[in-house]
Motif scaffolding. Structure first.
Motif, PDB file in Angstrom:
ATOM      1  N   THR A 584       6.517  -5.846  15.138  1.00  0.00           N
ATOM      2  CA  THR A 584       7.762  -6.320  14.695  1.00  0.00           C
ATOM      3  C   THR A 584       8.821  -5.538  14.228  1.00  0.00           C
ATOM      4  O   THR A 584       8.757  -4.424  13.739  1.00  0.00           O
ATOM      5  N   VAL A 585       9.982  -5.754  15.071  1.00  0.00           N
ATOM      6  CA  VAL A 585      11.917  -4.921  14.533  1.00  0.00           C
ATOM      7  C   VAL A 585      12.185  -5.577  13.482  1.00  0.00           C
ATOM      8  O   VAL A 585      12.060  -6.647  13.570  1.00  0.00           O
ATOM      9  N   GLY A 586      13.058  -4.886  13.501  1.00  0.00           N
ATOM     10  CA  GLY A 586      13.625  -6.126  12.068  1.00  0.00           C
ATOM     11  C   GLY A 586      13.709  -4.133  11.200  1.00  0.00           C
ATOM     12  O   GLY A 586      13.125  -3.812  10.961  1.00  0.00           O
ATOM     13  N   TRP A 587      14.402  -4.818   9.579  1.00  0.00           N
ATOM     14  CA  TRP A 587      14.539  -3.631   9.047  1.00  0.00           C
ATOM     15  C   TRP A 587      14.118  -4.880   7.049  1.00  0.00           C
ATOM     16  O   TRP A 587      13.490  -5.602   6.547  1.00  0.00           O
ATOM     17  N   PHE A 588      12.322  -3.769   7.447  1.00  0.00           N
ATOM     18  CA  PHE A 588      11.401  -4.002   6.329  1.00  0.00           C
ATOM     19  C   PHE A 588      11.274  -3.580   5.031  1.00  0.00           C
ATOM     20  O   PHE A 588      10.630  -3.765   4.282  1.00  0.00           O
ATOM     21  N   THR A 589      12.405  -2.704   5.339  1.00  0.00           N
ATOM     22  CA  THR A 589      12.881  -0.929   4.580  1.00  0.00           C
ATOM     23  C   THR A 589      12.140  -1.519   2.607  1.00  0.00           C
ATOM     24  O   THR A 589      13.137  -3.133   2.249  1.00  0.00           O
ATOM     25  N   THR A 590      11.583  -1.081   1.937  1.00  0.00           N
ATOM     26  CA  THR A 590      11.337  -1.866   0.851  1.00  0.00           C
ATOM     27  C   THR A 590      11.857  -0.382  -0.329  1.00  0.00           C
ATOM     28  O   THR A 590      12.473   0.532   0.717  1.00  0.00           O
ATOM     29  N   LEU A 591      12.990  -0.900  -1.478  1.00  0.00           N
ATOM     30  CA  LEU A 591      13.786  -0.161  -2.316  1.00  0.00           C
ATOM     31  C   LEU A 591      13.549  -0.333  -3.952  1.00  0.00           C
ATOM     32  O   LEU A 591      13.272  -1.689  -4.347  1.00  0.00           O
ATOM     33  N   TYR A 592      12.694   0.823  -3.843  1.00  0.00           N
ATOM     34  CA  TYR A 592      12.381   0.583  -5.862  1.00  0.00           C
ATOM     35  C   TYR A 592      12.130   2.088  -6.620  1.00  0.00           C
ATOM     36  O   TYR A 592      11.969   2.782  -6.346  1.00  0.00           O
ATOM     37  N   PRO A 593      12.303   1.599  -7.930  1.00  0.00           N
ATOM     38  CA  PRO A 593      12.609   2.535  -9.108  1.00  0.00           C
ATOM     39  C   PRO A 593      11.669   3.623  -8.915  1.00  0.00           C
ATOM     40  O   PRO A 593      10.001   2.579  -9.215  1.00  0.00           O
ATOM     41  N   THR A 594      11.363   4.946  -9.706  1.00  0.00           N
ATOM     42  CA  THR A 594       9.418   4.957 -10.490  1.00  0.00           C
ATOM     43  C   THR A 594      10.062   6.214 -11.258  1.00  0.00           C
ATOM     44  O   THR A 594      10.979   6.510 -11.102  1.00  0.00           O
ATOM     45  N   TYR A 595       9.621   6.206 -12.110  1.00  0.00           N
ATOM     46  CA  TYR A 595       9.300   7.315 -13.335  1.00  0.00           C
ATOM     47  C   TYR A 595       8.714   8.624 -13.053  1.00  0.00           C
ATOM     48  O   TYR A 595       8.146   7.853 -12.924  1.00  0.00           O
ATOM     49  N   ILE A 596      10.162   9.788 -13.346  1.00  0.00           N
ATOM     50  CA  ILE A 596       8.443  11.004 -12.755  1.00  0.00           C
ATOM     51  C   ILE A 596       9.357  11.333 -14.006  1.00  0.00           C
ATOM     52  O   ILE A 596      10.251  12.044 -14.477  1.00  0.00           O
ATOM     53  N   ALA A 597       8.452  12.219 -14.584  1.00  0.00           N
ATOM     54  CA  ALA A 597       8.647  13.564 -15.575  1.00  0.00           C
ATOM     55  C   ALA A 597       7.342  14.282 -15.214  1.00  0.00           C
ATOM     56  O   ALA A 597       6.197  14.444 -14.722  1.00  0.00           O
ATOM     57  N   LEU A 598       8.837  16.122 -15.412  1.00  0.00           N
ATOM     58  CA  LEU A 598       7.682  16.843 -15.191  1.00  0.00           C
ATOM     59  C   LEU A 598       6.363  17.632 -16.580  1.00  0.00           C
ATOM     60  O   LEU A 598       6.965  17.922 -18.034  1.00  0.00           O
ATOM     61  N   LYS A 599       5.493  16.836 -17.044  1.00  0.00           N
ATOM     62  CA  LYS A 599       4.433  17.304 -17.597  1.00  0.00           C
ATOM     63  C   LYS A 599       3.828  18.372 -17.784  1.00  0.00           C
ATOM     64  O   LYS A 599       3.938  18.903 -18.646  1.00  0.00           O
ATOM     65  N   HIS A 600       3.639  18.946 -16.444  1.00  0.00           N
ATOM     66  CA  HIS A 600       3.583  20.785 -16.592  1.00  0.00           C
ATOM     67  C   HIS A 600       3.904  21.343 -15.949  1.00  0.00           C
ATOM     68  O   HIS A 600       3.227  21.335 -14.273  1.00  0.00           O
ATOM     69  N   PRO A 601       4.533  21.835 -16.214  1.00  0.00           N
ATOM     70  CA  PRO A 601       5.716  22.886 -15.655  1.00  0.00           C
ATOM     71  C   PRO A 601       5.064  23.888 -15.609  1.00  0.00           C
ATOM     72  O   PRO A 601       5.594  24.796 -13.604  1.00  0.00           O
ATOM     73  N   GLU A 602       4.363  24.742 -16.104  1.00  0.00           N
ATOM     74  CA  GLU A 602       3.642  25.578 -15.247  1.00  0.00           C
ATOM     75  C   GLU A 602       2.169  25.533 -14.521  1.00  0.00           C
ATOM     76  O   GLU A 602       1.641  26.481 -14.422  1.00  0.00           O
ATOM     77  N   ASN A 603       2.254  24.134 -14.525  1.00  0.00           N
ATOM     78  CA  ASN A 603       0.843  24.121 -13.746  1.00  0.00           C
ATOM     79  C   ASN A 603       1.063  22.890 -12.473  1.00  0.00           C
ATOM     80  O   ASN A 603       1.287  22.076 -12.123  1.00  0.00           O
ATOM     81  N   ASN A 604       0.814  23.567 -11.680  1.00  0.00           N
ATOM     82  CA  ASN A 604       1.612  22.276  -9.859  1.00  0.00           C
ATOM     83  C   ASN A 604       0.675  22.086 -10.367  1.00  0.00           C
ATOM     84  O   ASN A 604       0.411  20.430  -9.479  1.00  0.00           O
ATOM     85  N   ILE A 605      -0.544  22.118 -10.017  1.00  0.00           N
ATOM     86  CA  ILE A 605      -1.965  20.717  -9.490  1.00  0.00           C
ATOM     87  C   ILE A 605      -2.036  19.809 -10.651  1.00  0.00           C
ATOM     88  O   ILE A 605      -2.206  18.903 -10.340  1.00  0.00           O
ATOM     89  N   ASN A 606      -1.514  19.776 -11.745  1.00  0.00           N
ATOM     90  CA  ASN A 606      -2.026  19.722 -12.873  1.00  0.00           C
ATOM     91  C   ASN A 606      -0.702  18.317 -12.854  1.00  0.00           C
ATOM     92  O   ASN A 606      -0.554  17.029 -13.140  1.00  0.00           O
TER      93      ASN A 606
END
Length: 763
Positions: A584-606
């Motif tokens: 189906t063609v149309g504008w189905f997009t969702t737009l929603y907020p999320t909160y991101i905290a950098l809790k592990h600045p020294e460890n990219n995996i964590n």
């Protein structure tokens, strides 16, 4: 005899005996009496017996040099370090001295490569692969991988079917790990030059779209599995997919799952999109496939339609200039375009996809949309144009859509510079990224049907945009939405702690005319790792990886560790099982907020795990937020300063049935797709898109708010952290669960690790 032109042809001689033929080695013997041979290393020191080195030739036959090529002469003809006054010729040939004093030819030095710090002879690897009983022919190429480091690709012709696991298991007992090719591509015939030698240039064009999942190939066992294999191979652009291969490891994502479900319906079967994500192998997924029995009205839709949440967002945030807010694509044709075929295809597409016939009406009560029944409700023209006219034409083409009168869908065939281009534009209110995939696939199908004198025919229609909007409004009254409200109120309260982006300059109003875009691109190999290998370890998605890298970059440049992002999703999340919008063609997009905290600045995996835990807990991929804010109006929240949108992969929609490209995506100017006077709603617009096998990341910003060097620092940091994260994940073979993967998902990561340690110790 072995000879070189630069040393008066003959260099060595060897009398061949039966034992030499049985040994099947290139024994070139010893030097003739008037010449001398030295086997030297890269520092021009003699190598021991049995060690490969370069053959240097001295003696009476050595030439004086190359005529009028002084630099090449200096490189190839050198002073003999072992005999003063004599000269040596560097042959470029690799040999080793045998115990009896003979020399064994090992190949050319330009076939010697350095991989991960090790100097490797490709000929030696080829010999080992050829010794495998199932291998008939082999050729090796060295290509650059994700960080411009070299990797070995093996092109093989086999005597019987084999798997990647077969090669790896067989070679690991003979060769060290660094000499085992990273990829194996099976060929039916080896490309040859006119001289009968392997055409290695041709091998580069053959591609590397093999199935390399580390899983032994398992063939389909029934009709449903066979259909799924064929559909996966088409959508994922892979060969030889087995029923045990993992959808995500092959580059699958939520948008591709929609395409798979759509293709399956065309075959007379149906499946829930959630099942594709839940059961990622064909072996398990096939048990969820059922006969498609849902009947969808195939008539044209003619009615008034309420606004969807994303459409309400648009009108709430744009009080003027609303007619000029488009999405646009331009294609370059690989052959002269048939204008008649284009017209026939467009008319069929607009008749089939109801949303392309929508117009909007404004009243005292607000905006409504109306689905027209006129199948000619589109604009098309053909024009020969020169470079001086081109930009102005495209700008006018984009700016003349009228939201209330229509049509909202336009196309133009532009003949320029002896090439044909197709320019498409559509108002964003009735189309989105998934819709373009559907439109372009249908256009390719219809265009080829017309050229081949085949009746124009498309798959059956799925539920209309109007039906989906009605279903969404019914869903807004459900207990599911009521339960989600607390989640979004919690996100709102966390957003109060988010740090603001520091501006380089202040401006009262930010308009699209002041927008600049800074871009960066990952190479094809790095992109392939991103969509296949790197998400297997922690069961992550591409969004998890991209947003994790973004969180590090924001900290590097702006010293921000707490931020809210406005996430865009495709919005085609299942609400009720009886609604099918896969085509189906149309504008189905969702737009929603999320909160991101950098809790592990020294460890990219964590930090990746932290981001994954955040994103995977968002209910219904954000569908509920739009309902709560724009339908029920029970949540009021300012939009985050940063918008993020990963658009997925574009590519095979414009292939014909044989997989060949009639058209290709072009970077030609498309015109201003958004009104220059429209207000910008974010400080930064971060988007990602994979086309032609490469991920491109764009960051849009207002030049009156940020210096160009600031955004360049940001996107450079983004790429650095993204590449490091992809490589770190791709090199890890062990799989690890995180709390959100569990049925009971309320544990923290620390609690989960303690639980796992406890179970391990008890066992």
């Amino acid at each position: 005899m072995y000879g070189i032109t630069e040393t008066t042809v003959f260099v060595t001689y060897k009398e061949i005996h039966d034992i030499d033929i049985e040994l099947n080695i290139s024994n070139i013997g010893t030097t003739i009496p008037t010449l001398s041979g030295y086997v030297l290393d890269q520092n021009q020191q003699l190598v021991p017996i049995g060690i490969i080195g370069e053959l240097y030739v001295g003696g009476l036959g050595v030439g004086r040099g190359y005529l009028n090529k002084e630099e090449l002469t200096r490189q190839k003809f050198i002073e003999n370090p072992f005999a003063k006054g004599e000269r040596l010729y560097r042959s470029g040939d690799l040999v080793r001295i045998l115990a009896n004093g003979d020399m064994q030819y090992e190949g050319r030095i330009d076939e010697q490569v350095k991989i991960r710090g090790f100097r490797i002879e490709l000929g030696e690897i080829e010999s080992v692969i050829l010794s495998l009983p199932k291998v008939k022919e082999v050729a090796l190429l060295v290509k650059e991988d994700a960080l411009q480091q070299k990797s070995i690709f093996a092109y093989v012709i086999t005597r019987s079917s084999v798997t990647v696991a077969y090669f790896r298991n067989a070679l690991s007992s003979i060769l060290p790990e660094y000499m085992i090719p990273s990829s194996f591509i099976e060929l039916k015939t080896m490309p040859l030059t006119v001289n009968g030698k392997i055409d290695k240039k041709a091998l580069y064009s053959l591609g590397t779209n093999i199935t390399d999942t580390g899983v032994e190939y398992a063939a389909p066992t029934n009709e449903i599995e066979e259909k799924l294999v064929l559909i996966w191979q088409k959508i994922l652009e892979k060969q030889e997919i087995g029923i045990k291969d993992n959808f995500f490891h092959l580059g699958g994502d939520s948008i591709k799952s929609i395409q798979i479900a759509s293709r399956l319906i065309q075959e007379g079967y149906s499946i829930n999109i959630q099942d594709i994500m839940k059961y990622p192998t064909i072996e398990t997924l096939s048990k969820c496939v059922v006969k498609h029995t849902v009947s969808v009205n195939q008539d044209q839709i003619e009615q008034e339609i309420n606004l969807s949440p994303i459409q309400s967002w648009f009108f709430e945030n744009n009080t003027s200039q609303y007619s000029h807010f488009n999405q646009s694509i331009i294609l370059k044709s690989n052959a002269p375009v048939s204008e008649e075929a284009v017209r026939a295809a467009l008319q069929m597409i607009v008749r089939h996809h109801d949303a392309l016939r929508i117009v909007f009406k404004k009243s005292d009560e607000g905006w409504m949309q109306e689905n027209k029944g006129d199948e000619s409700h589109y604009f098309f023209e053909s024009k020969t144009i020169n470079n001086e006219e081109y930009d102005a034409y495209c700008d006018e083409f984009q700016s003349t859509i009228n939201l209330e009168k229509g049509p909202l869908f336009k196309a133009a065939l532009l003949r320029k510079d002896e090439s044909d281009y197709l320019l498409f534009a559509c108002h964003h209110l009735v189309v989105d990224g998934v819709s373009w995939r559907i439109i372009l696939e249908d256009f390719s199908t219809l265009y080829n049907q017309y050229l081949n004198n085949i009746e124009l025919k498309l798959p059956l229609k799925t539920n209309s945009y109007a039906e989906w909007v009605d279903d969404l409004l019914q869903f807004s009254n459900s207990s599911v939405i009521e339960k989600q409200e607390n989640y979004w109120l919690d996100i709102k309260s966390k957003g109060d702690f988010a740090q603001k982006l520091p501006l380089d300059k202040e401006t009262k109003i930010s308009r699209f005319e002041d927008t600049e875009v800074c871009s960066v691109q990952l190479n094809a190999n790095m992109t392939d790792l991103l969509i296949t290998k790197c998400n297997t370890v922690y069961n992550t998605s591409i969004d998890d990886v991209l947003i994790t890298a973004l969180s590090f970059a924001l900290n590097d440049v702006f010293n921000i560790t707490k931020t809210t992002l406005n996430l865009e999703g495709h919005g085609r999340e299942p609400i009720h099982n009886n609604i099918d919008i896969t085509r189906t063609v149309g504008w189905f997009t969702t737009l929603y907020p999320t909160y991101i905290a950098l809790k592990h600045p020294e460890n990219n995996i964590n930090q990746l795990i932290e981001v994954k835990e955040t994103l995977h807990r968002i209910p219904n991929k954000g569908v509920g937020f739009g309902i709560l804010k724009y339908v029920l109006k029970s949540i009021k929240m300012d939009s985050p300063q940063i918008t993020y949108n990963y658009l997925g992969t574009f590519g095979n929609e414009i292939n014909d049935q044989k997989g060949e490209n009639n058209f290709e995506y072009s970077n030609q100017y498309k015109g201003q797709i958004v009104s220059p006077n429209m207000i910008r709603h974010s400080l930064l617009d971060v988007s990602g898109l994979i086309a032609n096998g490469k991920l491109t990341i764009d960051i849009g910003y207002d030049k009156n708010q940020f210096f160009e060097e600031t955004i360049e620092k940001l996107i450079t940091s983004y790429k650095k952290h993204l590449e490091k994260l992809v490589l770190d994940l791709s090199s890890n073979q062990e799989k690890e669960l995180t709390p959100v993967d569990l049925t009971y998902n309320k544990l923290s990561m620390e609690q989960l690790k303690k639980l796992q340690e406890s179970l391990f110790n008890n066992n």
